[in-house]
Design a protein around this motif. Structure first.
Motif, PDB file in Angstrom:
ATOM      1  N   SER A   2      20.950  65.711 -30.373  1.00  0.00           N
ATOM      2  CA  SER A   2      22.395  65.801 -30.179  1.00  0.00           C
ATOM      3  C   SER A   2      23.109  65.160 -31.346  1.00  0.00           C
ATOM      4  N   LEU A   3      24.347  65.624 -31.588  1.00  0.00           N
ATOM      5  CA  LEU A   3      25.099  65.089 -32.714  1.00  0.00           C
ATOM      6  C   LEU A   3      25.400  63.608 -32.539  1.00  0.00           C
ATOM      7  N   PHE A   4      25.584  63.170 -31.308  1.00  0.00           N
ATOM      8  CA  PHE A   4      25.839  61.759 -31.037  1.00  0.00           C
ATOM      9  C   PHE A   4      24.872  61.258 -29.984  1.00  0.00           C
ATOM     10  N   LEU A   5      24.307  60.095 -30.198  1.00  0.00           N
ATOM     11  CA  LEU A   5      23.601  59.404 -29.140  1.00  0.00           C
ATOM     12  C   LEU A   5      24.659  58.758 -28.253  1.00  0.00           C
ATOM     13  N   GLU A   6      24.229  57.955 -27.317  1.00  0.00           N
ATOM     14  CA  GLU A   6      25.174  57.311 -26.416  1.00  0.00           C
ATOM     15  C   GLU A   6      26.035  56.316 -27.188  1.00  0.00           C
ATOM     16  N   VAL A   7      27.360  56.415 -27.061  1.00  0.00           N
ATOM     17  CA  VAL A   7      28.276  55.486 -27.708  1.00  0.00           C
ATOM     18  C   VAL A   7      28.121  54.115 -27.058  1.00  0.00           C
ATOM     19  N   VAL A   8      27.972  53.081 -27.879  1.00  0.00           N
ATOM     20  CA  VAL A   8      27.737  51.740 -27.343  1.00  0.00           C
ATOM     21  C   VAL A   8      28.924  50.836 -27.653  1.00  0.00           C
ATOM     22  N   PRO A   9      29.140  49.783 -26.871  1.00  0.00           N
ATOM     23  CA  PRO A   9      30.198  48.819 -27.187  1.00  0.00           C
ATOM     24  C   PRO A   9      29.890  48.068 -28.480  1.00  0.00           C
ATOM     25  N   VAL A  10      30.931  47.493 -29.060  1.00  0.00           N
ATOM     26  CA  VAL A  10      30.757  46.730 -30.295  1.00  0.00           C
ATOM     27  C   VAL A  10      29.754  45.591 -30.084  1.00  0.00           C
ATOM     28  N   GLU A  11      29.838  44.919 -28.940  1.00  0.00           N
ATOM     29  CA  GLU A  11      28.927  43.799 -28.673  1.00  0.00           C
ATOM     30  C   GLU A  11      27.468  44.244 -28.736  1.00  0.00           C
ATOM     31  N   GLY A 279      27.113  55.981 -32.827  1.00  0.00           N
ATOM     32  CA  GLY A 279      28.371  56.009 -32.111  1.00  0.00           C
ATOM     33  C   GLY A 279      28.684  54.661 -31.503  1.00  0.00           C
ATOM     34  N   ILE A 280      29.814  54.080 -31.920  1.00  0.00           N
ATOM     35  CA  ILE A 280      30.250  52.780 -31.416  1.00  0.00           C
ATOM     36  C   ILE A 280      31.655  52.937 -30.844  1.00  0.00           C
ATOM     37  N   ALA A 281      31.913  52.276 -29.729  1.00  0.00           N
ATOM     38  CA  ALA A 281      33.231  52.347 -29.086  1.00  0.00           C
ATOM     39  C   ALA A 281      34.213  51.463 -29.830  1.00  0.00           C
ATOM     40  N   VAL A 282      34.582  51.900 -31.014  1.00  0.00           N
ATOM     41  CA  VAL A 282      35.508  51.164 -31.864  1.00  0.00           C
ATOM     42  C   VAL A 282      36.396  52.167 -32.583  1.00  0.00           C
ATOM     43  N   ALA A 283      37.656  51.781 -32.806  1.00  0.00           N
ATOM     44  CA  ALA A 283      38.571  52.645 -33.551  1.00  0.00           C
ATOM     45  C   ALA A 283      39.324  51.799 -34.572  1.00  0.00           C
ATOM     46  N   PRO A 284      39.271  52.221 -35.852  1.00  0.00           N
ATOM     47  CA  PRO A 284      38.495  53.361 -36.353  1.00  0.00           C
ATOM     48  C   PRO A 284      37.023  52.983 -36.550  1.00  0.00           C
ATOM     49  N   GLY A 285      36.166  53.997 -36.674  1.00  0.00           N
ATOM     50  CA  GLY A 285      34.766  53.720 -36.978  1.00  0.00           C
ATOM     51  C   GLY A 285      33.770  54.212 -35.955  1.00  0.00           C
ATOM     52  N   LYS A 286      34.197  55.079 -35.019  1.00  0.00           N
ATOM     53  CA  LYS A 286      33.299  55.517 -33.945  1.00  0.00           C
ATOM     54  C   LYS A 286      31.982  56.117 -34.440  1.00  0.00           C
ATOM     55  N   PRO A 287      31.967  56.974 -35.476  1.00  0.00           N
ATOM     56  CA  PRO A 287      30.704  57.641 -35.833  1.00  0.00           C
ATOM     57  C   PRO A 287      29.746  56.797 -36.669  1.00  0.00           C
TER      58      PRO A 287
END
Length: 400
Positions: A2-11, A279-287
């Motif tokens: 898949s293009l993205f794995l599971e998006v994870v929190p910054v921590e 993939g990180i749950a951050v904006a900007p910078g998710k990918p």
């Protein structure tokens, strides 16, 4: 894949990069080259410091009990026996009822246990009138009061300051073991990216990220190795990444991490090693991509410089700190917000702000604008659990 794995929190992203940080060893350097380096082993005092009992004021070396009850109206009268010279051992001892003149830093003569300040004393011929009583040890720095022999002066992991260098030199320590400076490899990717010295054609952009990443790495105590610009072709990226991994302690790849059909960085990292986060749950910078090839961390950064910088601060900073064994300090200031900052709950937002009249003014701009990096003085972080910050709310500003 898949293009993205599971998006994870910054921590979680920070936990991952800390867990894959390599150990890079130490090296011995001269003290003059140790500024801002991280100590690789503790430094102990080779002997007592200062090494002798000395006066901390200009005055008279005395036996404290001789001054008991002394006052301006009824001073203690002592016989002046001589003078202690700077840098020399005292030529005699202080007996009860006598004193020696002593300058600041002078060696306390045997027999004396205190120093009467010159401001409260008066020399009259061969006599000295002491107008204030002193206690044993008053105005005296003991021979081991700074550091006793074999006590720790500086601990492992401390980032060396100019003050530390002075203290170490005073202990006779002229070289130290420090963590080797991490070597960070930097690769830019993109068909549209051209060297900074090139005049771009329509649709092209100059390579800003090589310089952005280099500056960030150097600011955090690293050396850098650049590998130029690689076109969006896995066959071209693969050998460059293999070389960078073999030569560096960490590799940063900018571009090629976005969610589109030209995404190649994750694929190449996966072929050569493993992708741990995409993939990180951050904006900007998710990918953002976090991977590892053999023992070398490989971070895929967004291609836009503003997004890349946020990921460098939010994630890569922690990787470098773990490699170094010490955090790099940054400036913080608390102030009210001058305007609302909206945010999507579930992701951590990094919003640039300008500091004007002791308030944080959000610097909003369209995606792709570079001027917000220099128009702003820092940024605020909207926690993932919030849906924004409100006007007037006291917030912490991380200053550039």
């Amino acid at each position: 894949m898949s293009l993205f794995l599971e998006v994870v929190p910054v921590e979680r992203a920070v936990e991952v990069v800390r867990s894959i940080a390599p150990e890079i060893g130490t090296e011995r350097v001269d003290l003059t080259a140790a500024l801002h380096r991280v100590l690789g082993s503790e430094v102990r005092a080779p002997h007592d410091l200062p090494g002798f009992d000395r006066s901390v004021v200009d005055g008279y070396a005395v036996v404290a009990s001789d001054t008991t009850g002394a006052s301006e109206a009824l001073p203690a009268m002592l016989t002046l026996r001589g003078r202690v010279e700077m840098g020399q051992a005292p030529p005699g001892t202080v007996e009860p009822g006598a004193c020696w003149y002593i300058p600041t830093g002078g060696v306390l003569p045997p027999g004396a246990d205190a120093v009467a300040m010159i401001e409260y004393s008066e020399a009259v011929g061969d006599e000295v009138l002491v107008g204030r009583a002193v206690a044993p040890g008053e105005n005296v720095l003991s021979h081991d009061e700074d550091y006793a022999a074999d006590t720790v002066i500086l601990s492992t992991g401390r980032r060396i300051t100019p003050q530390d260098m002075g203290v170490l030199a005073s202990a006779g320590v002229t070289s130290v073991d420090v963590v080797r400076r991490p070597r960070i490899g930097i690769i830019s990717t993109g068909n549209e990216v051209v060297p900074a010295e090139t005049a771009p054609a329509p649709g092209q952009v100059r390579d800003a990220n090589t310089y952005l990443c280099s500056g960030f790495a150097q600011e955090h105590g690293c050396d850098t190795q650049t590998y130029g610009i690689v076109r969006d072709d896995p066959a071209l990226l693969r050998p460059v990444l293999e070389r960078a991994v073999s030569e560096c302690d960490c590799v940063l790849i900018s571009g090629g991490s976005s969610k589109d059909v030209r995404d190649m960085t994750a694929g190449v990292i996966g072929e050569l090693g493993e992708v741990l986060v995409h993939g990180i749950a951050v904006a900007p910078g998710k990918p953002t991509i976090i991977g590892r090839v053999r023992t070398t961390p490989v971070i895929g950064l967004p291609g836009h410089p503003a997004s890349a910088y946020i990921v460098l601060f939010a994630v890569v900073r922690h990787l470098i700190a773990t490699i170094n064994g010490a955090e790099t300090p940054f400036r913080l200031a608390r102030m009210p917000l001058a305007a609302n900052i909206p945010s999507a709950k579930g992701r951590e937002d990094y919003v640039r702000v300008a500091v004007v009249d002791r308030a944080a003014h959000p610097v909003f701009g369209k995606s792709g604008l570079l001027n917000t990096l220099v128009r702003s003085d820092g940024f605020v972080v909207v926690p993932a659990g919030r849906e924004g910050l409100e006007t007037g709310e006291e917030t912490e500003v991380i200053l550039w």
